[in-house]
Design a protein around this motif. Structure first.
Motif, PDB file in Angstrom:
ATOM      1  N   THR A 124      -3.345  -5.766   3.306  1.00 41.27           N
ATOM      2  CA  THR A 124      -2.494  -4.926   2.455  1.00 41.27           C
ATOM      3  C   THR A 124      -2.580  -5.351   0.987  1.00 41.27           C
ATOM      4  N   TYR A 184      -2.414   4.681   3.410  1.00 40.09           N
ATOM      5  CA  TYR A 184      -2.165   3.349   3.964  1.00 40.09           C
ATOM      6  C   TYR A 184      -2.066   3.372   5.484  1.00 40.09           C
ATOM      7  N   VAL A 185      -2.774   2.481   6.158  1.00 42.32           N
ATOM      8  CA  VAL A 185      -2.842   2.294   7.614  1.00 42.32           C
ATOM      9  C   VAL A 185      -3.191   3.564   8.389  1.00 42.32           C
ATOM     10  N   ARG A 187      -5.500   5.415  10.623  1.00 42.86           N
ATOM     11  CA  ARG A 187      -6.520   4.913  11.533  1.00 42.86           C
ATOM     12  C   ARG A 187      -7.913   5.480  11.228  1.00 42.86           C
ATOM     13  N   GLN A 222      -3.674  -5.038   7.607  1.00 41.38           N
ATOM     14  CA  GLN A 222      -4.199  -3.684   7.428  1.00 41.38           C
ATOM     15  C   GLN A 222      -5.692  -3.666   7.699  1.00 41.38           C
ATOM     16  N   GLY A 225      -6.439  -3.655  11.416  1.00 40.63           N
ATOM     17  CA  GLY A 225      -6.309  -2.323  11.982  1.00 40.63           C
ATOM     18  C   GLY A 225      -7.508  -1.457  11.666  1.00 40.63           C
ATOM     19  N   LEU A 255       1.950   1.678  15.263  1.00 41.49           N
ATOM     20  CA  LEU A 255       2.752   1.787  14.046  1.00 41.49           C
ATOM     21  C   LEU A 255       4.228   2.008  14.328  1.00 41.49           C
ATOM     22  N   SER A 274       3.447   3.656   3.843  1.00 39.49           N
ATOM     23  CA  SER A 274       3.101   4.373   5.073  1.00 39.49           C
ATOM     24  C   SER A 274       3.535   5.826   4.984  1.00 39.49           C
ATOM     25  N   GLN A 348      -2.137   7.719  15.640  1.00 42.04           N
ATOM     26  CA  GLN A 348      -2.569   6.554  14.871  1.00 42.04           C
ATOM     27  C   GLN A 348      -2.762   5.315  15.752  1.00 42.04           C
TER      28      GLN A 348
END
Length: 441
Positions: A124, A184-185, A187, A222, A225, A255, A274, A348
């Motif tokens: 992150t 952000y995050v 997938r 992050q 992932g 998540l 997010s 996700q």
């Protein structure tokens, strides 16, 4: 939770431990450049109106000066860096420009086969364009009174370079590039950005790596992932990028569980990143956000959209999402009440597909920020699908700070993770300890 000034001081100290120097925002003005919290974003990061058709195609490149560099007989140490912009495809199937950096190491590769390539997916960094990992290679610490950006991922990059491994770093979709917000995050966005970074690096004329070079993926938090998702999506999305090994440290695979853990934690600001990213990917969720998010929440989302990790720790550490809603519900409560949000988060989830190649999943048993349990479950899910999994529980005591419980395993396990990945890049076969999962913490 530590007081916010102490957390900020810890972040700055971590950057200084890497040899960083504070870099003020540029006063010079490129007329095509933009600014984010007083930091000039070079014109390089503004994508062109049209992008190439093929994923991983280079859009542009330029030399990138590394802040931590020494002169050497055969060139700068630990290597020569190139800033990249390449084409990728986002979760909606749309063409998108992604930036990053490739570093050609000065050290020789002593392993089997040609020089290998590792794609580093950063942990992150934040959501402001000034937080991009490629910029952090040039400015490991930015401290200008408006933002605090710490390039902590530089440590893993340099450790790989010293082993003679070429490295490509992705900035992810929307981080650095000025045309959109960082998802952000996400997938799919994260996985595609990682895999297309490999393609872009191999196409550089100045790179020694080729399609014959073994490829590894390295990421924590992050980044864990993103590499985990990339290992799952590689067969369908990038069959030309064959993976010798993937390291996924502290992966946020579920998540829904991560959202519960982050709320009220040191890194509560990540909830805003997010939600901002979700709304960009799926605009149909906007009416739900409008029903629940109050004025304070809207202000926080806007504020966080230009923040880096240091800013979020200082500005929102310990905050509760209940302060951001009209009903006083937490974000987890809202998710439970809204099937559309549940469906989006289910899409996700990482672990529904078998990963390509051997994988190493590491998670701190005391990690309560990116919860240990959901990371362990990813390893179990992959084992159940017949994947070759090395599961590593990092046994450290909890210290009362979610941030420290999360980042301590990163430093504790990083050397072992790099050694494991280097073995895969040398062609050494990977084992699997799936058989031991019932007895593993």
């Amino acid at each position: 939770m530590p007081p916010r000034p102490r957390m900020l001081a810890a972040a700055i100290a971590a950057a200084l431990a890497l040899g960083a120097q504070a870099v003020p925002a540029s006063a010079a003005g490129d007329p095509a450049a933009t600014t984010s919290r007083g930091v000039e974003i070079p014109a390089f990061y503004t994508p062109p109106a049209e992008l190439p058709g093929a994923d991983g195609t280079l859009v542009r490149s330029e030399p990138l000066p590394l802040a931590l560099s020494l002169p050497g007989i055969d060139g700068p140490l630990p290597g020569r860096a190139t800033r990249l912009m390449y084409k990728s495809t986002d979760a909606n199937g749309e063409a998108v420009a992604v930036t990053g950096a490739y570093i050609e190491p000065a050290a020789r590769w002593h392993g089997d086969g040609p020089r290998p390539l590792v794609a580093v997916a950063p942990g992150t960094m934040g959501q402001g364009d000034q937080c991009a990992a490629s910029m952090a290679l040039e400015h490991p610490l930015r401290l200008n009174g408006q933002t605090v950006s710490v390039g902590y991922e530089d440590l893993s990059v340099y450790r790989l370079l010293l082993r003679g491994v070429a490295v490509v770093v992705t900035d992810y979709v929307g981080l650095g590039t000025t045309d959109r917000l960082h998802t952000y995050v996400n997938r799919v966005d994260g996985a595609h950005a990682v895999l297309d970074a490999v393609r872009a690096a191999r196409s550089l004329d100045s790179a020694s790596v080729t399609s014959e070079s073994r490829v590894g993926l390295f990421g924590y938090s992050q980044g864990g992932g993103a590499t985990a998702a990339a290992a799952e999506l590689q067969p369908a999305y990038a069959p030309d990028v064959r993976l010798a090994g993937t390291y996924a440290g502290a992966p946020p695979a579920d998540l829904t569980e991560v959202t519960k853990a982050i709320d009220g934690s040191d890194l509560a600001g990540a909830l805003g990143w997010s939600l901002n990213g979700f709304l960009q990917t799926e605009p149909a969720l906007r009416p739900i956000a409008d029903r629940y998010v109050n004025e304070a929440g809207e202000a926080a989302l806007k504020d966080l959209s230009t923040m880096c990790v240091g800013d979020a720790l200082f500005g929102y550490g310990g905050d509760s999402s209940t302060d951001w809603t009209k009903t006083g519900q937490s974000l987890s409560d809202v998710i439970r009440a809204e099937p559309a949000l549940q469906d989006f988060l289910a899409e996700q989830r990482i672990g529904d597909l078998k990963p390509a190649g051997p994988v190493r999943v590491a998670t701190g048993t005391a990690d309560d920020l990116v919860p240990h349990g959901q990371a362990r479950r990813l390893a179990v899910d992959w084992c159940d699908k017949g994947a070759k999994v090395t599961y590593v529980p990092v046994l450290l005591p909890g210290v009362g700070s979610g941030l420290l419980n999360h980042f301590a395993p990163l430093l504790t396990d990083q050397g072992n993770a790099i050694s494991w990945l280097t073995d895969r890049l040398s062609g050494k076969p990977a084992g699997s300890n799936c058989w031991s999962m019932p007895a593993q913490p």
